[in-house]
Structure formats: C-alpha cells, structure tokens
Design a protein around this motif. Structure first.
Motif, PDB file in Angstrom:
ATOM      1  N   ALA A  95       0.916  -1.444  -0.141  1.00  0.00           N
ATOM      2  CA  ALA A  95      -0.164  -0.018  -0.089  1.00  0.00           C
ATOM      3  C   ALA A  95       0.854   1.227   0.015  1.00  0.00           C
ATOM      4  O   ALA A  95       0.216   2.253  -0.583  1.00  0.00           O
ATOM      5  CB  ALA A  95      -0.774  -0.218   1.384  1.00  0.00           C
ATOM      6  N   ALA A  96       2.006   1.117   0.563  1.00  0.00           N
ATOM      7  CA  ALA A  96       2.985   2.291   0.692  1.00  0.00           C
ATOM      8  C   ALA A  96       3.640   2.298  -0.618  1.00  0.00           C
ATOM      9  O   ALA A  96       4.465   3.317  -0.672  1.00  0.00           O
ATOM     10  CB  ALA A  96       3.834   2.289   1.776  1.00  0.00           C
ATOM     11  N   HIS A 118     -10.692  -3.942  -5.457  1.00  0.00           N
ATOM     12  CA  HIS A 118      -9.292  -3.592  -5.893  1.00  0.00           C
ATOM     13  C   HIS A 118      -8.296  -4.525  -5.938  1.00  0.00           C
ATOM     14  O   HIS A 118      -7.380  -4.476  -6.829  1.00  0.00           O
ATOM     15  CB  HIS A 118      -9.048  -2.339  -4.988  1.00  0.00           C
ATOM     16  CG  HIS A 118     -10.054  -1.202  -5.139  1.00  0.00           C
ATOM     17  ND1 HIS A 118     -10.982  -0.863  -4.094  1.00  0.00           N
ATOM     18  CD2 HIS A 118     -10.346  -0.042  -6.023  1.00  0.00           C
ATOM     19  CE1 HIS A 118     -11.877   0.064  -4.314  1.00  0.00           C
ATOM     20  NE2 HIS A 118     -11.303   0.567  -5.543  1.00  0.00           N
ATOM     21  N   TYR A 119      -8.454  -5.355  -5.091  1.00  0.00           N
ATOM     22  CA  TYR A 119      -7.292  -6.263  -4.744  1.00  0.00           C
ATOM     23  C   TYR A 119      -8.379  -7.694  -4.385  1.00  0.00           C
ATOM     24  O   TYR A 119      -9.287  -7.569  -3.708  1.00  0.00           O
ATOM     25  CB  TYR A 119      -6.292  -6.085  -3.837  1.00  0.00           C
ATOM     26  CG  TYR A 119      -5.506  -4.898  -3.896  1.00  0.00           C
ATOM     27  CD1 TYR A 119      -4.389  -5.065  -4.727  1.00  0.00           C
ATOM     28  CD2 TYR A 119      -5.875  -3.721  -3.560  1.00  0.00           C
ATOM     29  CE1 TYR A 119      -3.367  -3.932  -4.946  1.00  0.00           C
ATOM     30  CE2 TYR A 119      -5.141  -2.505  -3.980  1.00  0.00           C
ATOM     31  CZ  TYR A 119      -3.914  -2.664  -4.616  1.00  0.00           C
ATOM     32  OH  TYR A 119      -3.187  -1.782  -4.841  1.00  0.00           O
ATOM     33  N   LEU A 120      -7.491  -8.988  -4.641  1.00  0.00           N
ATOM     34  CA  LEU A 120      -8.275 -10.208  -4.475  1.00  0.00           C
ATOM     35  C   LEU A 120      -7.107 -11.124  -3.841  1.00  0.00           C
ATOM     36  O   LEU A 120      -6.163 -10.977  -4.321  1.00  0.00           O
ATOM     37  CB  LEU A 120      -8.935 -10.641  -5.556  1.00  0.00           C
ATOM     38  CG  LEU A 120      -9.352 -12.068  -5.442  1.00  0.00           C
ATOM     39  CD1 LEU A 120     -10.804 -12.031  -4.555  1.00  0.00           C
ATOM     40  CD2 LEU A 120      -9.817 -12.555  -6.949  1.00  0.00           C
ATOM     41  N   PRO A 142     -11.046   4.647  -0.120  1.00  0.00           N
ATOM     42  CA  PRO A 142     -11.371   3.465   0.536  1.00  0.00           C
ATOM     43  C   PRO A 142     -11.033   2.139  -0.317  1.00  0.00           C
ATOM     44  O   PRO A 142     -11.553   2.313  -1.709  1.00  0.00           O
ATOM     45  CB  PRO A 142     -12.773   3.661   0.805  1.00  0.00           C
ATOM     46  CG  PRO A 142     -13.231   4.775   0.936  1.00  0.00           C
ATOM     47  CD  PRO A 142     -12.098   5.759  -0.022  1.00  0.00           C
ATOM     48  N   ILE A 143     -10.435   1.067  -0.033  1.00  0.00           N
ATOM     49  CA  ILE A 143     -10.116   0.054  -0.775  1.00  0.00           C
ATOM     50  C   ILE A 143     -10.476  -0.981  -0.356  1.00  0.00           C
ATOM     51  O   ILE A 143     -10.966  -1.524   0.812  1.00  0.00           O
ATOM     52  CB  ILE A 143      -8.365  -0.080  -0.541  1.00  0.00           C
ATOM     53  CG1 ILE A 143      -7.585   1.441  -0.953  1.00  0.00           C
ATOM     54  CG2 ILE A 143      -8.044  -1.389  -1.667  1.00  0.00           C
ATOM     55  CD1 ILE A 143      -7.960   1.455  -2.572  1.00  0.00           C
ATOM     56  N   ASN A 144     -11.323  -2.059  -1.212  1.00  0.00           N
ATOM     57  CA  ASN A 144     -12.024  -2.941  -1.024  1.00  0.00           C
ATOM     58  C   ASN A 144     -10.833  -4.395  -1.152  1.00  0.00           C
ATOM     59  O   ASN A 144     -10.423  -4.516  -2.655  1.00  0.00           O
ATOM     60  CB  ASN A 144     -12.938  -3.568  -1.945  1.00  0.00           C
ATOM     61  CG  ASN A 144     -14.099  -2.529  -1.512  1.00  0.00           C
ATOM     62  OD1 ASN A 144     -14.397  -2.099  -0.307  1.00  0.00           O
ATOM     63  ND2 ASN A 144     -14.995  -2.040  -2.355  1.00  0.00           N
ATOM     64  N   LEU A 163      -3.677   4.229  -6.479  1.00  0.00           N
ATOM     65  CA  LEU A 163      -4.765   4.913  -6.021  1.00  0.00           C
ATOM     66  C   LEU A 163      -4.687   6.008  -5.006  1.00  0.00           C
ATOM     67  O   LEU A 163      -3.378   5.744  -4.341  1.00  0.00           O
ATOM     68  CB  LEU A 163      -5.900   3.816  -5.652  1.00  0.00           C
ATOM     69  CG  LEU A 163      -6.430   2.788  -6.701  1.00  0.00           C
ATOM     70  CD1 LEU A 163      -7.375   1.970  -6.111  1.00  0.00           C
ATOM     71  CD2 LEU A 163      -7.060   3.536  -7.761  1.00  0.00           C
ATOM     72  N   PRO A 164      -5.189   6.797  -5.074  1.00  0.00           N
ATOM     73  CA  PRO A 164      -5.154   7.651  -3.907  1.00  0.00           C
ATOM     74  C   PRO A 164      -5.069   7.207  -2.327  1.00  0.00           C
ATOM     75  O   PRO A 164      -5.895   6.338  -2.127  1.00  0.00           O
ATOM     76  CB  PRO A 164      -6.223   8.834  -3.922  1.00  0.00           C
ATOM     77  CG  PRO A 164      -6.702   8.901  -5.548  1.00  0.00           C
ATOM     78  CD  PRO A 164      -6.658   7.169  -5.563  1.00  0.00           C
TER      79      PRO A 164
END
Length: 587
Positions: free
Chosen positions: A426-427, A510-512, A439-441, A434-435
């Motif tokens: 994520a970093a 967004h990720y799986l 919010p990320i799913n 993405l910004p």
C-alpha cells in the motif's frame, strides 16, 4: 492407593531442585522454577511470532471485535448480536486494554499491536505453566515435574494453544493456576481461578474444578470456606462482567448463562456444524502430543498397576492428594467432550497441560516398573537404571513434536507471511496507484477463514467477501454508529444459514486474495489465470492438502517433505482497470 508421608526433601523450600533417595543417596535433578520460566517464556514468545491462526473463530470472534473496540472497524458475528449475546465483551477488554496502551504509548502500528497482544498471551501462559510446574514438583516429585516440563516445552499442542486468542486458551491458563493452587493446598486460589475460567471464558470449565470442589467439601469438610470463596468470586468476577456486558449490549446480559442455554437447551445446539467422527480427538491428540497423548490416556490405570507392583508407593506422592483424584479433571473432560458430536481442536485446550502431567506420570511409572524388573541394583534410585529409557522416549517425543510443528509452519504459515506485505504494498506508489485516502476493497472468497484480521490491513482498507462454495453464514461488518454493539444487526441467524447480503460484486474489488488450486467451479474460478482482469502482485507457496501425502503433510521430514508435498500459489491479485473509450459528443 496408599498415601505415604512426605519426605524431608519434598518438604523443602519451593526452590529446592534435588530429592535424595534415602537408600542410595541419589539426587534426582530437576530445573528450578526460575530456569523453567525462562525456558517457557522463550518457547511461548517463539509461538507468538511463528504459530498460525489455526481456527477462524479466533479471528472473527476475538481479534475482529477487539479491532473494533480499538479502531472502530471490524467484523461482527451472530454471537455478538444483542439478540443472542453469547460472547463476553469483558473477556475482550482484557486484551483490548493492553493493546490500547501499546498503541497509545508506542504509536498506531496495528500489526505491532497484534503481535504485542500475542506476546503478552505467551508471557501469561509461561507464568501459569511455571506455577503449574512448581505445584507438580511439590505433589509428584522432581522426576514427574521435569518430564512435565519437557512435554510442556516441546509439544505442538502447547505451541498452538499457548498464544491463541481464544477462551479455551484462557481456560487453559486458569486450569494451570487452579491446579497449582490445589497442589500447594491453597484452595482459595483454585476456587477463584475456576470461577474466572467459568465466568469470563467458558462456563463448561467448571468440570475441571469439580474434583477440587469434591476434595474441599467431602474429603476436607471445608464447606464454609468453599461457600465463602465462591461468593467472593461471584462478587468480584461475575458481577463486574455482567455490568460490562450489559452496558455493551444495552440490556441485561449474563454471557455464561447464554452460552449454556444455547449449547445445552436450544433445539439445535452447537451440532449444526463441526460434527466429527469419534476418532477426531484421538487423531488430533496424536498429532499434537504423539506418544505423550497415548501415555496420558492410560495414566490412571498404569499408576494403579505400578503401585501394586512396586511396594504400593506411587511416585513421589505428597501424602495429601489421592492420585486418582489428581487425574480426575482430565478424565472428566475427556468423558464429556469426547462423546459430543460437535468436536473442535480448541475444545481440548483447557486440559493440554494435564495431558503433559499425565504423560509424565505414566513415564515415571514405566521407569519404576523397568527398575523393578530389570535393574540388578534394587537399592538404587529408580531413575539411575531407567533414565536412558526415559530419555529415549523423550527424544522420540521431541523429534515428532518438532516435526509436527515444522509441518504446520512450512505448510500453512503463508497467510501470516503474506498479509503483512500488504502494508508495504500500500505504501509503494508503483504498485498501489490509487489515492492514499481512497477506501480500498480487498476481497476474499474461499480463503475467507484464513484471514488473520484487520490488524494486518492499512487504515482505509476493508476486507470484503465474494461468493465461494462455502454456503454458511459469514460475519458482518460492525455498524458505523457509536452504539453499534447495542444494535441488532440485520441478516443474521444462529443456524449458520448463508446470508447473500455479505457478498459484493467482484468488479468492485481493488485487490483479491486467492489460493490458486486446479479445482474450479462457477463460484470459485481460477482468478490467477484470468490475466485479462487480474494482475499478480505477490505470491507465496501454500500446501495443497488434497494433493499431498498424509504422512508428509502431517510431519515435516527434511528434504522429503518439500519433494513429496504439492504446493499451490497463495496470491494477492490487483484488478486491471481498463480505461473506457471516450464517447464522442454528437453535434
């Protein structure tokens, strides 16, 4: 059983480490308590950092509600719905408060909070084990004590249960304190520990305290003493618990009573899932304790036969507690839980230390019989002639235990290795484009039960479910309102019926996270092979249970296990968001 008077050395100070045979002057060595606790802390801290989360109940019924208490986000199971209220928030606060202090003092890294709480559990477990070890040494003598310590240190069962965030592990801690209090003739400690275990964690833990109550009431006749300490326990344990739970649920809640009502008096009880054949616990016990489990099961009959063979004196008995009574907590638990249709590994956690003690008793009896029949020097201490036999059994136990523990780590530890990488992912702007405040799913299908908790996810990331072949009820996110614990969630049931409202469309992910297995179905396609829609970000090997031989997946055998077992890829995938074509405005 014949009760013998306590020897001079057995009456020595708690730090006494040697007992001398009156006949031969032989010193039977065992570690001091200070040494034992250092060894136990090292073993439990290792488990805190390396053991798997082997039960999804640990994640969804304890880690997730704790994450909600600390950070306002997490999954809620039906057990925490005010409609049923069979889980205690008082138990959660015992773990959430240290986590909050750590977060407040050292910063808000949630992953560190997770492992801090785990290490804290390991320290508490080691402390309880040291007390238990000291009590065993006083009651059964140094030979039984040192082998109990060996079984505690190396068994896979203690490795798994010692740092698990589960009420059954908490009951295990209290079992050790309760038994130690009993062995040291401090029955008030035993009563309070049993009450804490019964009220705070698991009401069925009172079974373990039944022999202690029998001893206190009928063998010693201390009725007033027993009633007094029971009332004190209710006042200082149950009353605060009821106050905390009633506040959190917004109504009067007695969680231990609700647990008993659901499991015993409801129409379906707990048998709607987790029903296993009668061999389940025998198979599980062998995997977790191997030869020690078999020795533990026969401890009482072996002790009786041994006492008949060797002069009626049973190991280093302290002359106060009958041997049959000290074994009763384990056998009562076995009698109750081995006969229930609903069987789970964690249900035996409370008596894991008693397995270690019972196995040590059997081993000591084997040594005595060996000495009685084989040794030409009858006046020697029995361990002189039989230590090599005991060490052989101990080495076999240790190797099998380390092999089993290694198999669990190498085969199944991948989720706890891969999920922390999400924080780095994520970093990394090259991966996560993405910004940062969006919010990320991050979605999961068939691997939902291996999710370690939101402690492993960045702050604005949330786990979501997509459909899989699992057709039971999945947990639901806590409501976002401040009084979410008091609200009755919609779409929840206590029958384990599937709730379709839990799922989101996979296009919103967004990720799986998915284990890439060759078996496919409409609900479980091979997402990793769909390179048009998904891009591989991270991968790590994970044992394919169905394709791996039973022996090599159950025990780690150097070189052979890696060659014979089959591993699949445990993947983190990123959606490929294709830019749509711009529409041309018509004139």
């Amino acid at each position: 059983m014949k009760r013998t008077s306590q020897t001079k050395d057995a009456r020595s100070s708690p730090t006494q480490t040697k007992e001398t045979s009156a006949k031969a002057g032989y010193s039977c060595w065992c570690p001091e308590t200070q040494t034992a606790i250092k060894l136990l802390i090292a073993a439990r801290f290792t488990a805190a950092l390396m053991s798997n989360i082997s039960d999804c109940d640990e994640t969804f019924n304890y880690w997730e509600p704790t994450h909600y208490l600390l950070y306002g986000k997490g999954f809620q199971t039906w057990e925490y719905s005010p409609t049923y209220a069979i889980r205690s928030y008082a138990y959660l606060f015992l773990h959430a408060i240290p986590g909050y202090i750590h977060s407040f003092v050292l910063g808000g890294n949630r992953l560190l909070v997770f492992f801090f709480v785990r290490c804290l559990l390991g320290f508490v477990c080691a402390f309880c084990e040291a007390l238990f070890y000291s009590g065993v040494r006083k009651t059964f003598g140094p030979n039984v004590a040192r082998w109990t310590l060996v079984f505690l240190l190396f068994s896979t069962g203690m490795f798994i249960s010692g740092t698990a965030y589960l009420p059954s592990s908490f009951s295990m801690y209290m079992t050790m304190i309760s038994m130690a209090g009993w062995y040291f003739d401090r029955c008030e400690i035993s009563i309070v520990a049993t009450a804490v275990s019964t009220f705070i964690s698991w009401p069925f833990a009172c079974i373990i305290g039944a022999p202690i109550a029998f001893d206190c009431l009928f063998l010693r006749g201390r009725w007033i003493f027993f009633i007094k300490w029971c009332l004190i326990s209710v006042l200082f344990v149950l009353v605060p618990q009821v106050a905390i739970d009633s506040y959190m649920y917004g109504k009067l809640v007695i969680a231990p009573l609700n647990i008993v009502t659901y499991n015993v008096f409801s129409e379906h009880g707990p048998d709607i899932y987790g029903v296993e054949p009668w061999m389940f616990y025998f198979h599980n016990g062998f995997l977790n304790f191997n030869v020690a489990f078999m020795m533990a099961l026969v401890a009482l009959p072996v002790a009786i036969v041994t006492s008949r063979i060797v002069s009626g004196k049973f190991v280093e008995d302290n002359g106060k507690l009958p041997v049959w009574l000290t074994m009763m907590p384990m056998y009562l638990w076995i009698l109750v839980f081995f006969t229930r249709p609903h069987k789970e590994e964690r249900f035996l956690f409370p008596i894991y230390p008693l397995f270690c003690l019972a196995a040590a008793v059997t081993l000591s009896c084997i040594q005595r019989v060996f000495h009685h029949f084989i040794s030409p020097h009858k006046k020697q201490h029995f361990t002189v002639s039989s230590d090599q036999l005991a060490i052989t059994i101990g080495v076999m136990f240790g190797l099998l235990s380390l092999s089993r523990t290694g198999a669990l780590y190498y085969g199944y530890h991948t989720p706890l290795d891969l999920y922390p990488e999400i924080l780095n992912m994520a970093a990394d702007p090259k991966v996560h484009t993405l910004p940062p405040d969006k919010p990320i799913n991050i979605c999961i299908g068939k691997e939902w039960y291996r999710f370690p908790s939101h402690f492993f996810l960045p702050e604005n990331w949330s786990l979501q479910y997509i459909q899989s072949e699992f057709r039971g009820q999945l947990p639901k996110h806590y409501d976002s309102s401040p009084d979410a614990t008091r609200l009755i969630p919609t779409e929840m049931n206590d029958l384990n019926k599937e709730e379709p409202s839990r799922y989101i469309d996979v296009k919103k992910c967004h990720y799986l996270i998915d284990l890439d297995l060759p078996q496919v179905s409409d609900r479980e396609p091979r997402y990793s092979q769909d390179t048009e829609n998904w891009q591989l970000v991270l991968t790590s090997p994970f044992l394919d249970v169905q394709m791996s031989p039973k022996l090599y997946r159950s025990f780690y055998i150097p070189f052979l296990s890696r060659r014979r077992n089959v591993f699949a890829n445990y993947n983190i995938l990123k959606t490929r968001r294709r830019k749509g074509k711009k529409k041309v405005a018509t004139p």
